[in-house]
Every structure is written in C-alpha cells, then in structure tokens.
Design an enzyme around this catalytic site. Structure first.
Site, PDB file in Angstrom:
ATOM      1  N   LYS A  39      -6.211   3.924   3.810  1.00 51.33           N
ATOM      2  CA  LYS A  39      -6.854   4.782   2.666  1.00 51.33           C
ATOM      3  C   LYS A  39      -7.296   5.993   2.628  1.00 51.33           C
ATOM      4  O   LYS A  39      -7.363   6.299   4.648  1.00 51.33           O
ATOM      5  CB  LYS A  39      -8.697   4.116   2.661  1.00 51.33           C
ATOM      6  CG  LYS A  39      -7.829   3.172   1.653  1.00 51.33           C
ATOM      7  CD  LYS A  39      -7.095   2.835  -0.110  1.00 51.33           C
ATOM      8  CE  LYS A  39      -6.676   2.166  -0.635  1.00 51.33           C
ATOM      9  NZ  LYS A  39      -5.598   0.744   0.096  1.00 51.33           N
ATOM     10  N   SER A  57       0.002   1.499  -1.176  1.00 56.47           N
ATOM     11  CA  SER A  57      -1.437   1.994  -1.951  1.00 56.47           C
ATOM     12  C   SER A  57      -1.162   3.895  -0.809  1.00 56.47           C
ATOM     13  O   SER A  57      -2.274   4.072  -2.229  1.00 56.47           O
ATOM     14  CB  SER A  57      -2.537   1.681  -1.735  1.00 56.47           C
ATOM     15  OG  SER A  57      -2.584   1.568   0.174  1.00 56.47           O
TER      16      SER A  57
END
Lengths: 211, 211
Positions: free
Chosen positions: A168, A131
């Site tokens: 993230k 991600s």
DNA sequence: ATTTGTAGTGAACAAATGAGCACGTAATGA
DNA sequence: TCATTACGTGCTCATTTGTTCACTACAAAT
C-alpha cells in the site's frame, strides 16, 4: 533437498564460492588446504568428494581447478564480476516468523547490482490482489522490498496487517496513519495505533514477467 | 573504450567466456588450442597476452586455468551456474540501424534466467512517456523486448512509427491494425498499411526501480 | 627499408596439480 | 564392542599445465 553439510564442509564450500567470485577461477586442492591449514591434498580431496557426493559441486577428474559449483538455493549472492545480486523470493509470510527464514523461501531472483544501492538485505514478494494497479503494481508482479520498520509519507510500502502482508501507499497526516490502495475499488485503511499493524519494508523495485 | 580485437582474438575471447559459463572454470592453453586447431601452446599464449594487454582478461602467472575475464560490456551473457542472463539496454533507437548495434547500447540489465524462456535474444528499452500507465508501464521503466516482426491481437508490443519507438497494445480487427495506448489521455493510432510502421518486438517483461 | 603486430610450429622443461596409499585420531550410533 | 563417518598426515607418482626458445610467414604502418 540437499544433504546436510558438516561445519567443516560448509566452510570449505563457502570458501570455494568466494574464491571463484574473487578470482574468476576455482582454487586448487593446495590453495584450499593452505586456507584451512590442511597439509595434505588428500585431506582436501576427501572434502571435495563429500561435497560432490552431497550434490554441492562437481569435480572434473584430472583437471586442475576442475571444480564446478552447483548454484546456491537460498543465500543472497553478490557477483562483482558480472554485476548481479541474487535475492530470495519469500513465499508465505506469517507473523512471528522471521521473514527471511529459510522455510519461507520460494526461489530466487537475480537482478542487476546497480539497482541495489540499499546494500544487500532486500528480498522479493509476489503480489496478490489488485489494490495497487494505479501504481503500476499488478497481481503476480514481484516487488523488491528493502526492510524497514518505519515509513515516510507517500512511500509505497509492504505492511503486515492482521497476519497478512499487503502492499500500500503509506500516508501520515495529522498524526493519523492510513494505508492507501491505488485502486478506486478499495477504501483507505486507518491503522493509527493498531497493534496488528507494522511496517515490513519499502518497495524499491517491481519486476513483471508476461506469459 | 577498450582496444579493438582481431577476429581471431575475438573468437578466442568468446570461447573462453563460453567455456567458463559451461564448465565453471576457465580452459587451459591446450584446450583453447584444441578448439582452434593451434598446435602450439605458445601460439595460444600469445593470444592471451594480447587479450590481456588490451584489457579483456587477466592471466595469473603459473596458475593453471588462471584466466579471469573482464566483464563484457555489451554482449548478452548467460550464466548457468548462477542462473542469470545479462541483456543489453538499448539507448536510442533509429530507423535503419540494427537495433542491437553496439553504438546504441546504453548499459546492461541482469535478470533471472528462469524468465528467459524465449532463448537469449532479448533486449531492454527504457520507456518514455505515460501512454501505457493503465497497463502498469510507467515512464522510466525498463521493458524487456523479444524481437518479432509480427504480433497477435492484444499483445503489448514495441513498434517503430515514423522513426520513433513506442510501446502500445497491438490490435488487429477486421483487417485494420491499430496501436492502443493504455491511458485515456491518448487516442488509438490507426497504422493499417502504413509504411513507416513496423513491429519491433513483444514486451515480455517490465522492470521498475524506485529512487 | 624497417619496424611492429599478428599468427603459427615443434620441442624441451619445470612447476603445478590431482590421485592414491598406508596410517592415525576422534566422535557417533547400533 | 564394532562399524561407520569425519578428519587429518606424509609421502610418491603420473599427468597436466604454463613457460620459454628458435624459427617461419604475412600484412600494415612508419
């Protein structure tokens, strides 16, 4: 797994490590004895014999200062002579368990001390998933994490979300908090006020090794 | 800048480093003398005095094995006790000059020995430009390079091209050799048969540090 | 021409150092 | 109760180890 040490043996082992890091050479029996107020070299020697038997060091017979240490497994080590810092690699992270609990540790990573402006409390995590590929963080990379409980807008962080850890980008905008992936395949995650969300720390380094 | 050593002094200094890394403690005068066939401890001692005077080590008076080494600046160091390898960071690379020439060296990078399957001859380069961002290699990253003169299809390599070094993906297809950037902004470079092109080595690691 | 630095021998010596013994105390578990 | 383990003292002894002296030799710099 190495055998359990007594408190006394542990103290002495740590002293030897410390002495060697400070001086560049190991201590003599008498230097150890002086530190711990053991008057007889024989008393010290038997501690060394015990430590050797349990696998923490080797003693060369008849050689002065002939102690060679086995590497520590879990502890953070800072070596000022050679300018490195050894940090633990955390294997599995679970909610509730302190992240640096010994059971979680999966190895260690040696890195240059000049990178470690942030004292010595860092640890490393191996990245799962893709991600963050647009931020240059790939599956299998090791990210070095500086533990923190909050984050600033735009920082790359490690977060705990529903018993899982993820890497993230942290976004805070209009009092809304979102976790942004760096991959078009994934959507931002809105975590505003969610209880199952917490910040673990900030990513301060990335180490990748090929093959 | 430290003072220049004679060949003999350099040999002895290296031996002491090596001995300490192997055994965990420094050698005695007689152990050094045995290695270099110097019969008198006095002969050895004066070498140590010279090395101390020039700033390469310290000798603790009347302490057996009381040699503490100053850290090397440029050399690769492999420490088996703490499991690290220190590799040089190459500053500027120019055609014709050996890449690990001392003048080029810009610092050092300590990394975990477990990464270094490839013996000990690696070095590191700081990346300029953004041509490899899709491969997760960003401007300012350190790439660890294993020196090689050829490459296989698909490998990420460091190449010398017209007196400049670049990081690219190596492609060989139908006997044509191209260097592929990992960024849409740039075009592949056809280097088939070009004289100003050579392979410096293969990228085996990437280290990024933020802030 | 003389000094300085490097490099070495051989011997003698004192200090540092590890090894070992006899003996003692305390805590723990079978 | 007994064996085991951990922890310690005080001492002797042999070896290891650093220090120092007198002497030789060579090369480079002043």
């Amino acid at each position: 797994m190495k055998k359990q040490l007594t408190d006394r043996q542990d103290d002495i082992l740590r002293f030897i490590h410390h002495f060697r890091n400070e001086n560049g050479y190991p201590p003599t029996l008498r230097e150890i004895g002086k530190k711990f107020e053991i008057a007889s070299t024989f008393g010290v020697k038997r501690h060394l014999d015990a430590l050797e038997k349990k696998g923490y060091l080797n003693v060369e017979s008849n050689a002065s200062r002939g102690i060679s240490l086995q590497p520590f497994e879990n502890d953070a080590i800072i070596d000022t002579t050679n300018n490195f810092t050894k940090i633990p690699i955390i294997g599995h992270v679970a909610a509730g368990i302190p992240i640096t609990a010994i059971e979680n540790i999966d190895g260690s990573l040696v890195i240059d001390s000049s990178f470690m402006k942030h004292s010595e409390s860092c640890f490393a995590l191996r990245v799962k998933g893709d991600s963050m590929i647009n931020a240059g963080i790939f599956e299998g990379d090791l990210v070095v994490v500086l533990p923190k409980k909050d984050a600033a807008n735009g920082e790359t962080i490690v977060a705990m979300l529903e018993d899982e850890v993820t890497v993230k980008t942290f976004e805070i905008k209009n009092k809304k908090v979102r976790l942004l992936p760096a991959n078009e395949k994934y959507q931002p995650i809105d975590v505003t006020g969610r209880k199952e969300f917490s910040v673990v720390g900030k990513v301060v380094g990335v180490v990748r090794w090929l093959n």
